[in-house]
Design an enzyme around this catalytic site. Sequence first.
Site, mmCIF file in Angstrom:
data_model
loop_
_atom_site.group_PDB
_atom_site.id
_atom_site.type_symbol
_atom_site.label_atom_id
_atom_site.label_comp_id
_atom_site.label_asym_id
_atom_site.label_seq_id
_atom_site.Cartn_x
_atom_site.Cartn_y
_atom_site.Cartn_z
ATOM 1 C CE1 TYR B 57 66.918 29.174 10.996
ATOM 2 C CE2 TYR B 57 68.916 28.042 11.644
ATOM 3 C CZ TYR B 57 67.595 28.007 11.255
ATOM 4 O OH TYR B 57 66.977 26.789 11.111
ATOM 5 C CE1 TYR B 211 75.718 27.928 6.243
ATOM 6 C CE2 TYR B 211 74.180 26.224 6.948
ATOM 7 C CZ TYR B 211 75.235 27.072 7.217
ATOM 8 O OH TYR B 211 75.821 27.051 8.456
ATOM 9 C CG HIS B 212 70.804 23.432 4.147
ATOM 10 N ND1 HIS B 212 70.202 24.342 3.312
ATOM 11 C CD2 HIS B 212 70.510 23.800 5.402
ATOM 12 C CE1 HIS B 212 69.543 25.223 4.043
ATOM 13 N NE2 HIS B 212 69.707 24.922 5.311
ATOM 14 C CE LYS B 568 71.116 12.406 12.253
ATOM 15 N NZ LYS B 568 72.252 12.942 12.981
ATOM 16 C CG ASP B 572 69.737 15.547 13.718
ATOM 17 O OD1 ASP B 572 69.856 16.177 12.653
ATOM 18 O OD2 ASP B 572 70.686 15.137 14.404
ATOM 19 C CG HIS B 574 71.586 18.150 9.855
ATOM 20 N ND1 HIS B 574 70.606 18.587 10.709
ATOM 21 C CD2 HIS B 574 71.748 19.128 8.931
ATOM 22 C CE1 HIS B 574 70.194 19.783 10.310
ATOM 23 N NE2 HIS B 574 70.869 20.131 9.235
#
Lengths: 336, 693
Positions: B57, B211-212, B568, B572, B574
């Site tokens: 990736y 995955y996340h 944040k 982004d 996350h």
Amino acid sequence: MRKNSVHTAISKWINSIEKGQIRSLSRAITLVESTCIEDQNRARDLLDGALKRLNKNGHTPTIRVGISGPPGVGKSSYIESLGMHLLSLGFRVCVLAVDPSSRVSGGSILGDKIRMERLSTQVNAFIRPSPSQQVLGGVTHATQSIMSLCELAGYSVILIETVGIGQNEGAVADMVDCFVLLNQPGSGDELQGIKRGVLEFADVLLVNKMDGATKYLAQQTLQSLRSTSQLITHSLKNYQVPIIGVSSVEETGISESWQAVTKFLEQATSIGYYEHKRQMQQKQWFKKLSEFYWLQYLHSAKHSTPLKNMLLKEMQSGKISILEAAQEFTRSLLNN
Amino acid sequence: MSEFSSQDAEHLQKKALYTADDLNKRGFKPQRPGKFPYRMGPYDTMYTGRPWTIRQYAGFSTAEESNAFYHDALENGQKGLSVAFDLATHRGYDSDHPRVVGDVGKAGVAIDSVEDMKLLFKGIPLNKMSVSMTMNGAVIPVMAAYIVTAEEQGISQDQLRGTIQNDILKEFMVRNTYIYPPNPSMRLVSDIIDYTRQHMPKFNSISISGYHMQEAGANEVLELAFTIADGLEYVGAAVSRGLDVDEFAPRLSFFFGIGMNMLTEIAKLRAARELWAELMQDLFEPQNPKSTMLRTHCQTSGWSLTAQDPLNNIVRTTIEAIGAIFGGTQSLHTNSYDEALSLPTETASRIARNTQLILQEETDMTHIIDPFAGSYAIESLTHDLYSKAKKLVAEITAIGGMTQAIKNGFPQKKIEASAAIRQARIDKGIETIVGVNKYKSPDQEPMDVRNIDHSRVSQSQKRKLSLLKKNRDNELVKTHLSAIEKAAKSSKLNILSVAIEAARARATIGEISEALERVWGRYNAHHSTIKGVYSKVYEQDSEFKQLKEKVLNLSKLLGRQPRMLIVKMGQDGHNRGAKIIATAFADLGFDVDMGSLFSTPDEVVKQAIENDVHIIGISSLAGGHKTLITTLIEGLKKQNVDDIIIVAGGVIPEQDYAQLKSDGVTAIFGPGTPIIQAAESIFEALKDRFISS
């Protein structure tokens, strides 16, 4: 010792709040909420000044609306939609949100503002979440005072959001002009039982979530509420509590709900009920505030510690009963 | 043996010894690879026929620079491409949008139009190269630009091979790079499944991603269950639209994260295949065996990488890669050792790629199919993961499916609790991380990291954008954009088909996204944050108790709890770190204000002032910190605010510490800083600033 970062003279401070300086207002709110004795003295002076200024200048009175409902009913989302609507009507909007805080650690996570994302970025909106300290009614003891400060800062509508877990509503209803209660779809069945106590405070009833998967249920709830509406009595004579369906997601029913608020206020003002209510509220608030200060005094009265310890000892060794100990303790504080 | 059993954070009981009894108790039956329900692997020859695809990736800066990077990787053994887009592109903003000042070209490549996409794939024939694109929010314009790029390379769309992530549910759950509300977002997923079914038979229409979730703190059971439940939701949505399950199910692919619990990870992939196959068969009764076959991509855990002693990460990545391979993955990305610091350098990328080449070509790992089959331990773990996940999937079905469960916050809360518990265990030293909470290396030299010249990328993108707008037929673009709006309003037209026309006419990614936004609005999920989870692990810890006591005493002096705004900024999304910090600090007695995701520095200034906070804590993971924090501090100064303490945490290279501190940041906490330590230092800063001794 705390470094005192706010040295500003009271009159200057009040001036800048009146000019709409957000930071001055926000710091004043902190001062009013503070648990420090020295802050409370300053806060009293500040408030005194603010109230005098308000009376002198003949400010148009602010519309104070309480918004409550059970957790998860979508209070914040509704306030976001209502707030945006009010801005579009030219109001300046202030939201005071009271969050519950954990009893264990005293900290809290104040997340309400996240749910008012659009509103929170608007220049004419001021949102202040406050941790609810463990005082009467779940509304911070300072809310009444804070409302006056916001009024001085030129906000024309104040929305007070509280978590409705049953006992808060009375306290909020006691300090606002109009009390709006949000209902969950599906809560219609419980209406005649436990919710009666809360319902009697409501000036406007809303059923939220008239959208998506909950739309059908919400419509049913609305209908069943309307069919039992004669059970809902209001202390304002001949006033029928309106029951309205809203969707914060689809933004339907929002302007209708505001019309209902203004209609109630008009009717209340026209027969003098409004004035009566404000007087009653002041009386109620005086009582509660006195109780608050009394409790605070009780907890902070250092001179009482030896006596308290002695009484506890006697109680635990079985010499006196709990009742006797508590009465003796209170008596001695009063005589002091 | 029960006294030797280890109860780890996964809620998956593992024993010290497994015997034949364990297999009997679980009713173990042997299987064959390539046969339903595929526990041993989807294909009968597995790696003995063809090894897994090495798919790294990557993407950063401009299309031109990423293109050069791809060429280099392909010449050196990489077999497939996987494009990382920058956050501006993910969220459907062109590079010149005011909300993306700190994000352009940072955590991926900036793509604004077909022209950029053509540069990205220059010299790479798209009929030969399989391309995976991590795109969920702006999935429509990106797919459209990709298809038009191929077309202008002279390649018809039916020859295109690759995968589009197109998994919006996990965005609402953990990753937050969505754009529209859940329901229209689900429609876009279905539109793409439907379009590729008709026109792109070799293209995977979705990559259902766990995955996340793992990166956000989900344990293996949660990751497995929620991924499978997401998959079922997508299949259900497509079927209810009238599609035949066999027409699209063979083109669904999966994506799992692989962490350091190697044995559990092997079992997880085996359990995933079996669970998916059985549920698909039971619920949708496909005729084509491929419809029940779970094929997956895997990536080693980014979360397990440490900023301290970064070379240790090579070892971690290798172990995780082995887990993925023994689990039978179809393709794999191995992380670079410096990714806890910034985007990978050339050297780090090469070693990451070589890790796979070594495993593939120097070991015997590819010679035997599913070598753990029949193992007492692995088969038992596979069975246990399978049944625990199945139960959770049933719970979600009972709620009414994943879209509804997400609206209720069900999976989010579970993942958040799992993350907070894990963090507390690490901070407390119950779980070891070498070089972080044990065996710390005394001196460390700062590493060389890749630095993106942000303003150069930004300017270059803006230049290309204005050139594009000058040279195109603006009236034509307008017509196509309003056609997109119309398509969004009706449910009959496929939005991707309409968007391809617009992309061909050189409508930008941002313009196409905006056309849809005009109809559906831009969504923002409401995040609730849990409390009390972190402190539970610390109940008896004296350090924690002392700090709590100190915070309480400080509160008395301050007249209120110390108040911290956690934010944040930029695009982004996350927010695992931010949320864990919030719960932990609230447990310690702070009042914590959560800022909205995707805030601009100006919005943060307004909120900090209104809430009258003592501290602003900034979490930054996507490299936008320098621009955004500097702008924030300037904004505060403009409002005459000089006494708010600023702290920052996340992925911030040490090279930037000095500048940030001179700008006015009081403390910076790198990855792996125990929360108590961070809280201690914030406590000291508070005392310094607000209390005179």
